[in-house]
Enzyme design. Structure first.
Site, short mmCIF file in Angstrom:
data_model
loop_
_atom_site.label_atom_id
_atom_site.label_comp_id
_atom_site.label_asym_id
_atom_site.label_seq_id
_atom_site.Cartn_x
_atom_site.Cartn_y
_atom_site.Cartn_z
N ALA A 152 12.33 12.07 -6.57
CA ALA A 152 11.02 12.43 -6.16
C ALA A 152 10.40 10.95 -5.39
CB ALA A 152 9.99 12.43 -7.44
N TYR A 153 10.48 9.93 -5.54
CA TYR A 153 9.96 8.76 -4.78
C TYR A 153 10.64 8.95 -3.27
CZ TYR A 153 8.93 4.06 -3.61
OH TYR A 153 8.36 2.85 -2.70
N ALA A 154 11.81 9.05 -3.27
CA ALA A 154 12.58 8.96 -1.94
C ALA A 154 12.09 10.11 -1.09
CB ALA A 154 14.10 9.09 -2.21
#
Length: 244
Positions: A152-154
């Protein structure tokens, strides 16, 4: 303040990398808008630290994903210092977990801050930054490292990397550079929280320089793009000690 003094607005500047960036740009002689979302005390401490060394700074607040709030933050910096030359958008959130089990409410919160927030800040910067200025976003080396748990962060930071070269081309003819910095593992609370000592040691050993980055390391990359790096444009600078 001299008419030649450059002015920077740094989002997420109450701590971590953002605070180091604010201090570094102030050391280069810039007046700095120290943006914070919730921690006014920490932002005021950043301002006081800059002023104690002879610099000029003010604290401004607002949700980076709220267009009205960020309009007011930009307005406040312009009222205080007469304009804006550099915008550095470090503000972001990180929620980790495997994609298959990731809570979609967390995903929405993360993308609201990291994607919409980047877009809102970049939009204001594109309208206001003066000729000779710089707009600097923040990605992450995890877009290349592909650590499990960071999907999700990437993904949210991949959106930042897509935006940067487009905006650089849209600002053709205005003498404004647009780039992003992509830190590797850096010793901030955002990175260290929730990790055991073994995990931290393993990550610190991966770069050829065999240590974690520091906020000051990242701030040096920002200072280059905000100052002498005028021929770097539309790029993502991986500041990670050679980990990728």
């Amino acid at each position: 303040m001299s008419e030649n003094t450059r002015v920077a607005l740094v989002t997420g500047a109450s701590g971590g990398i953002g605070r180091a960036v604010a201090r570094r740009l102030a050391a280069d002689g810039m007046a700095v808008g120290v943006h914070y979302a919730g921690n006014k005390t920490a932002a005021d401490e950043t301002v006081a630290g800059i002023e104690a060394t002879g610099g000029r700074a003010i604290a401004v607040t607002g949700d980076v994903a709220d267009a009205a709030a960020m309009t007011e933050a930009f307005d406040a910096v312009e009222r205080a210092f007469g304009g804006i030359d550099v915008v550095v958008h470090t503000a972001g959130v990180m929620v980790l977990g495997p994609l298959a089990d990731f809570d979609l409410d967390d995903f929405d919160r993360l993308t609201r801050t990291n994607v919409r927030g980047t877009f809102v800040v970049a939009q204001q910067a594109a309208r206001r930054v003066r000729a000779g200025g710089a707009i600097i976003g923040f990605s992450t080396s995890v877009t290349r490292l592909s650590f499990p748990g960071y999907a999700a962060y990437a993904a949210s930071k991949g959106a930042v990397e897509a935006l940067i070269p487009v905006l650089a081309r849209e600002l053709r003819g205005r003498d404004i550079t647009v780039n992003a910095v992509a830190p590797g593992p850096t010793a901030t609370s955002l990175f260290l929280d929730g990790k055991d000592e073994e995990t931290i040691a393993r990550l610190a050993a991966q770069p050829p320089l065999e240590r974690l980055g520091t906020p000051e390391d990242i701030a040096e990359s920002v200072a280059f793009l905000a100052g002498p790096g005028r021929w770097v444009n539309g790029q993502v600078l991986f500041s990670n000690g050679g980990i990728a």
